[in-house]
Design a protein around this motif. Structure first.
Motif, PDB file in Angstrom:
ATOM      1  N   GLY A 130       0.818  -1.215   0.000  1.00  0.00           N
ATOM      2  CA  GLY A 130       0.000   0.000   0.000  1.00  0.00           C
ATOM      3  C   GLY A 130       0.845   1.254   0.000  1.00  0.00           C
ATOM      4  N   ALA A 131       1.911   1.260   0.802  1.00  0.00           N
ATOM      5  CA  ALA A 131       2.782   2.441   0.873  1.00  0.00           C
ATOM      6  C   ALA A 131       3.510   2.689  -0.437  1.00  0.00           C
ATOM      7  CB  ALA A 131       3.784   2.273   2.015  1.00  0.00           C
ATOM      8  N   LEU A 132       3.800   1.619  -1.169  1.00  0.00           N
ATOM      9  CA  LEU A 132       4.526   1.745  -2.436  1.00  0.00           C
ATOM     10  C   LEU A 132       3.729   2.446  -3.525  1.00  0.00           C
ATOM     11  CD1 LEU A 132       6.627  -1.443  -3.311  1.00  0.00           C
ATOM     12  CD2 LEU A 132       7.372   0.935  -3.136  1.00  0.00           C
ATOM     13  N   THR A 133       2.421   2.598  -3.336  1.00  0.00           N
ATOM     14  CA  THR A 133       1.629   3.285  -4.367  1.00  0.00           C
ATOM     15  C   THR A 133       2.099   4.727  -4.542  1.00  0.00           C
ATOM     16  OG1 THR A 133      -0.093   3.846  -2.727  1.00  0.00           O
ATOM     17  CG2 THR A 133      -0.407   1.829  -4.036  1.00  0.00           C
ATOM     18  N   SER A 134       2.781   5.267  -3.533  1.00  0.00           N
ATOM     19  CA  SER A 134       3.308   6.634  -3.673  1.00  0.00           C
ATOM     20  C   SER A 134       4.438   6.701  -4.689  1.00  0.00           C
ATOM     21  CB  SER A 134       3.796   7.155  -2.316  1.00  0.00           C
ATOM     22  OG  SER A 134       4.846   6.332  -1.829  1.00  0.00           O
ATOM     23  N   ALA A 135       4.986   5.553  -5.082  1.00  0.00           N
ATOM     24  CA  ALA A 135       6.062   5.528  -6.069  1.00  0.00           C
ATOM     25  C   ALA A 135       5.525   5.502  -7.500  1.00  0.00           C
ATOM     26  CB  ALA A 135       6.973   4.320  -5.840  1.00  0.00           C
ATOM     27  N   LEU A 136       4.201   5.338  -7.633  1.00  0.00           N
ATOM     28  CA  LEU A 136       3.588   5.302  -8.966  1.00  0.00           C
ATOM     29  C   LEU A 136       3.416   6.722  -9.501  1.00  0.00           C
ATOM     30  CD1 LEU A 136       0.813   2.626  -8.287  1.00  0.00           C
ATOM     31  CD2 LEU A 136       2.925   2.308  -9.610  1.00  0.00           C
ATOM     32  N   PRO A 137       3.233   6.858 -10.820  1.00  0.00           N
ATOM     33  CA  PRO A 137       2.995   8.191 -11.386  1.00  0.00           C
ATOM     34  C   PRO A 137       1.784   8.862 -10.759  1.00  0.00           C
ATOM     35  CG  PRO A 137       3.447   6.605 -13.124  1.00  0.00           C
ATOM     36  CD  PRO A 137       3.307   5.815 -11.860  1.00  0.00           C
ATOM     37  N   ARG A 138       1.893  10.151 -10.500  1.00  0.00           N
ATOM     38  CA  ARG A 138       0.792  10.896  -9.887  1.00  0.00           C
ATOM     39  C   ARG A 138      -0.431  10.921 -10.795  1.00  0.00           C
ATOM     40  NH1 ARG A 138       1.704  14.174  -5.535  1.00  0.00           N
ATOM     41  NH2 ARG A 138       3.871  14.344  -4.817  1.00  0.00           N
ATOM     42  N   GLY A 139      -1.572  11.117 -10.174  1.00  0.00           N
ATOM     43  CA  GLY A 139      -2.798  11.255 -10.938  1.00  0.00           C
ATOM     44  C   GLY A 139      -3.600   9.968 -10.997  1.00  0.00           C
ATOM     45  N   ALA A 140      -4.165   9.690 -12.161  1.00  0.00           N
ATOM     46  CA  ALA A 140      -5.096   8.576 -12.311  1.00  0.00           C
ATOM     47  C   ALA A 140      -4.465   7.223 -12.006  1.00  0.00           C
ATOM     48  CB  ALA A 140      -5.668   8.575 -13.732  1.00  0.00           C
ATOM     49  N   VAL A 141      -3.215   7.038 -12.401  1.00  0.00           N
ATOM     50  CA  VAL A 141      -2.551   5.744 -12.176  1.00  0.00           C
ATOM     51  C   VAL A 141      -2.459   5.447 -10.687  1.00  0.00           C
ATOM     52  CG1 VAL A 141      -0.384   4.481 -12.413  1.00  0.00           C
ATOM     53  CG2 VAL A 141      -1.253   5.814 -14.327  1.00  0.00           C
TER      54      VAL A 141
END
Length: 199
Positions: A130-141
């Motif tokens: 869950g915390a790793l989602t901050s490493a994804l591109p901002r916005g819709a992704v």
């Protein structure tokens, strides 16, 4: 530590420990598992060390696919944020989700639930994921990933036959997503501060 080393060392250690447990007499194996379990009975008796020990023990060797996924998630987290961050999120998510489950179950009188085996890597894994989602591109992704993961974790909770570990998985993932939202906020605040300085 080099990126991915933490995941390999942790997963390998847990796996070796599971194989060692399999070699013990059934009664001794059961005793050791129960001594590490964060069940209601242990926590009510003040055995708070199980909040740590339970993260390093599994009831049986992990399936290869899950072990590889665990290595991949922990390895990428270490690559993106460092070993200390990864270990802290894993242990915090594991302990916090366990305490939330304990809070919900501590008044139960069902002996089977109170003495259930509750060990394993899944709470910490879900928190880091869950915390790793901050490493994804901002916005819709990033938003879609968070919503999708939470929906997947919530599905078993709303079905019949759910267990307290299903709720624990959802809690751990929610904790991880909450940490990722905090990272987003801190990153945005730092960006705004740097922009003001640049001006």
């Amino acid at each position: 530590m080099n990126p991915i080393l933490l995941g390999v060392v942790y997963s390998g250690g847990v796996q070796l420990g599971a194989h060692a447990l399999d070699r013990l007499e059934p009664a001794e194996r059961e005793r050791l598992l129960r001594s590490c379990s964060t069940n209601v009975e242990n926590l009510t008796d003040g055995r708070w060390e199980t909040l740590l020990t339970s993260a390093f023990v599994v009831e049986e060797p992990m399936p290869l696919a899950y072990a590889l996924l665990l290595v991949a998630v922990l390895g990428y987290a270490e690559y993106a944020y460092g070993a200390w961050w990864t270990a802290a999120v894993f242990l915090f998510g594991h302990a916090a989700a366990t305490l939330l489950v304990y809070g919900a179950l501590r008044r139960t009188t069902d002996t089977r639930t109170r003495r259930a085996l509750d060990v394993g890597t899944s709470y910490g894994f879900n928190a880091v994921l869950g915390a790793l989602t901050s490493a994804l591109p901002r916005g819709a992704v990033r938003t879609t990933a968070r919503a999708g993961l939470l929906a997947l974790a919530a599905a078993p909770v709303v079905k019949r036959g759910r267990t307290f570990t299903d709720a624990g998985h959802l809690a751990a993932l929610g904790i991880g997503v909450g940490l990722s939202l905090a990272l987003d906020y801190l990153s945005e605040a730092k960006h705004r501060k740097m922009t003001r300085i640049d001006i």
